[in-house]
Scaffold this motif. Structure first.
Motif, mmCIF file in Angstrom:
data_model
loop_
_atom_site.group_PDB
_atom_site.id
_atom_site.type_symbol
_atom_site.label_atom_id
_atom_site.label_comp_id
_atom_site.label_asym_id
_atom_site.label_seq_id
_atom_site.Cartn_x
_atom_site.Cartn_y
_atom_site.Cartn_z
ATOM 1 N N MET A 79 0.819 -1.076 -0.010
ATOM 2 C CA MET A 79 0.111 0.010 -0.036
ATOM 3 C C MET A 79 1.000 1.193 0.037
ATOM 4 O O MET A 79 2.151 1.301 0.273
ATOM 5 N N PRO A 80 0.161 2.342 -0.375
ATOM 6 C CA PRO A 80 1.045 3.715 -0.351
ATOM 7 C C PRO A 80 1.559 4.011 1.066
ATOM 8 O O PRO A 80 0.828 3.656 2.057
ATOM 9 N N ALA A 81 2.539 4.433 1.290
ATOM 10 C CA ALA A 81 3.360 4.878 2.605
ATOM 11 C C ALA A 81 2.415 6.296 3.093
ATOM 12 O O ALA A 81 1.828 6.605 2.108
ATOM 13 N N ARG A 82 2.512 6.555 4.220
ATOM 14 C CA ARG A 82 1.693 7.637 4.721
ATOM 15 C C ARG A 82 2.497 8.895 4.080
ATOM 16 O O ARG A 82 3.653 8.838 4.092
ATOM 17 N N ARG A 83 1.704 9.946 3.733
ATOM 18 C CA ARG A 83 2.190 11.033 3.131
ATOM 19 C C ARG A 83 2.932 12.236 4.323
ATOM 20 O O ARG A 83 2.435 12.108 5.251
ATOM 21 N N PHE A 84 4.166 12.362 4.134
ATOM 22 C CA PHE A 84 4.994 13.248 4.814
ATOM 23 C C PHE A 84 5.108 14.585 4.364
ATOM 24 O O PHE A 84 5.667 14.734 3.369
ATOM 25 N N ASP A 85 4.416 15.528 4.739
ATOM 26 C CA ASP A 85 4.605 17.053 4.144
ATOM 27 C C ASP A 85 5.293 17.853 5.340
ATOM 28 O O ASP A 85 5.166 18.071 6.360
ATOM 29 N N ARG A 86 6.425 18.060 4.883
ATOM 30 C CA ARG A 86 7.448 18.898 5.752
ATOM 31 C C ARG A 86 6.943 20.157 6.094
ATOM 32 O O ARG A 86 7.139 20.666 7.118
ATOM 33 N N GLU A 87 6.364 20.916 5.152
ATOM 34 C CA GLU A 87 5.841 22.238 5.504
ATOM 35 C C GLU A 87 4.592 22.009 6.752
ATOM 36 O O GLU A 87 4.752 23.009 7.670
ATOM 37 N N ARG A 88 3.991 20.959 6.502
ATOM 38 C CA ARG A 88 3.106 20.996 7.516
ATOM 39 C C ARG A 88 3.584 20.645 8.764
ATOM 40 O O ARG A 88 3.125 21.147 9.977
ATOM 41 N N VAL A 89 4.416 19.652 8.961
ATOM 42 C CA VAL A 89 5.042 19.140 9.970
ATOM 43 C C VAL A 89 5.715 20.716 10.736
ATOM 44 O O VAL A 89 5.633 20.714 11.841
ATOM 45 N N ARG A 90 6.645 21.265 9.958
ATOM 46 C CA ARG A 90 7.066 22.274 10.467
ATOM 47 C C ARG A 90 6.265 23.392 11.308
ATOM 48 O O ARG A 90 6.448 23.755 12.574
ATOM 49 N N ALA A 91 4.976 23.662 10.419
ATOM 50 C CA ALA A 91 4.025 24.472 10.915
ATOM 51 C C ALA A 91 3.288 24.109 12.243
ATOM 52 O O ALA A 91 3.084 24.941 13.242
ATOM 53 N N VAL A 92 3.108 22.534 12.277
ATOM 54 C CA VAL A 92 2.424 22.060 13.463
ATOM 55 C C VAL A 92 3.290 22.191 14.618
ATOM 56 O O VAL A 92 3.153 22.463 15.677
ATOM 57 N N ARG A 93 4.632 21.900 14.333
ATOM 58 C CA ARG A 93 5.717 21.955 15.316
ATOM 59 C C ARG A 93 5.696 23.551 16.157
ATOM 60 O O ARG A 93 5.754 23.397 17.390
#
Length: 289
Positions: free
Chosen positions: A1-15
């Motif tokens: 199955m497709p791997a989970r999507r990693f959105d670097r910009e969203r991760v940075r914003a959430v952090r």
């Protein structure tokens, strides 16, 4: 199955919104500060096994922060539990992660005794794990197509196990396999040269104890190494005896008179149990002689 999507910009914003530093994330995940910085810059991406811990430190649901298209397969369940494949050998109590690797790649299914252990470790039900396994076999792309080419000779079967059970790692050498088989037999029944002969097809008639030792080493059924026609013969004999039991002609299936090509002891034990159940329902039969 497709791997989970990693959105670097969203991760940075959430952090940043959570007021969590890169150093805090690195500490929680056991990674270097530079590694986390690399994730957010797009230089690298984290292992799928790291995403559950990353979502936790950022206090966001895994499915929300790292969505995945479709339903999970076995690899997805393991990664969602934050476990690397090599760690599963401890979960199922084996020397290698070969059984899990084989199931994840759609080569051979998990033994029944591994299912509840992995389900508990992954935090899912046994049914969910079995359905994920079905997806690993039914939607594995090119790996599934390769797996459909069923190996026929003993050499092909050994080669398939060596190629598929040790992804990213060095497969065991002939000497290691021979030592394991000899330890199982309790005596010197083969050698590195003997294993090489089996692996290359130079020898296709090993002693039964060698095949048993190979089955134990690779953690597969002894029947895996049997010629296809021999397996079919055993299945036919089992069905014939079961039909006799169903008709009340056999009260207890016995190995007597079946010869060297008869049913294995574990199959006979199963048939005896089934015959016993039939006895309870239909009354006593006639012992086979």
């Amino acid at each position: 199955m497709p791997a989970r999507r990693f959105d670097r910009e969203r991760v940075r914003a959430v952090r940043r919104a959570a007021d969590v530093s890169q150093a805090d994330v690195a500490s929680a995940l056991g990674s270097a500060d530079s590694t986390v910085a690399g994730w957010e810059s797009g230089a690298t991406t984290p292992d799928q096994e790291k995403l559950p811990a990353l979502a936790e430190v950022l206090n966001r649901p895994l499915d929300d922060l790292f969505p995945r298209d479709g339903l999970p397969d076995l690899t997805d369940l393991r990664c969602d539990a934050g476990l690397y494949r090599y760690e599963t050998r401890t979960v199922i109590g084996t020397k290698s992660d070969g059984p899990v690797a084989g199931a994840e790649q759609g080569v051979r299914r998990l033994k029944d005794r591994y299912v509840p252990l992995l389900a508990a470790a992954y935090g899912v039900t046994e049914d969910e794990l079995r359905r994920a396994q079905d997806r690993s076999f039914g939607e594995a792309g090119e790996d599934a197509a390769d797996a459909e080419k069923v190996p026929e000779t003993l050499a092909e079967k050994i080669t398939l196990l060596l190629e598929r059970s040790y992804p990213g790692r060095t497969a065991p050498a002939d000497r290691e396999i021979a030592d394991s088989v000899n330890a199982y037999a309790g005596s010197q029944v083969t050698s590195a040269e003997g294993i090489e002969a089996l692996r290359t097809g130079a020898d296709d008639g090993p002693l039964p104890v060698v095949l048993e030792g190979l089955a134990r080493f690779f953690d597969v059924s002894r029947l895996y190494f049997e010629p296809n026609d021999a397996v079919a013969r055993q299945v036919y004999e089992g069905l014939r005896l079961m039909q006799a039991a169903k008709q009340g002609k056999v009260g207890r299936v016995r190995a007597r008179g079946m010869g060297v090509d008869g049913l294995p002891a574990d199959v006979l034990a199963l048939l005896n149990d089934l015959a016993g159940e039939l006895d309870k329902k239909a009354g006593p039969g006639i012992d086979s002689e």
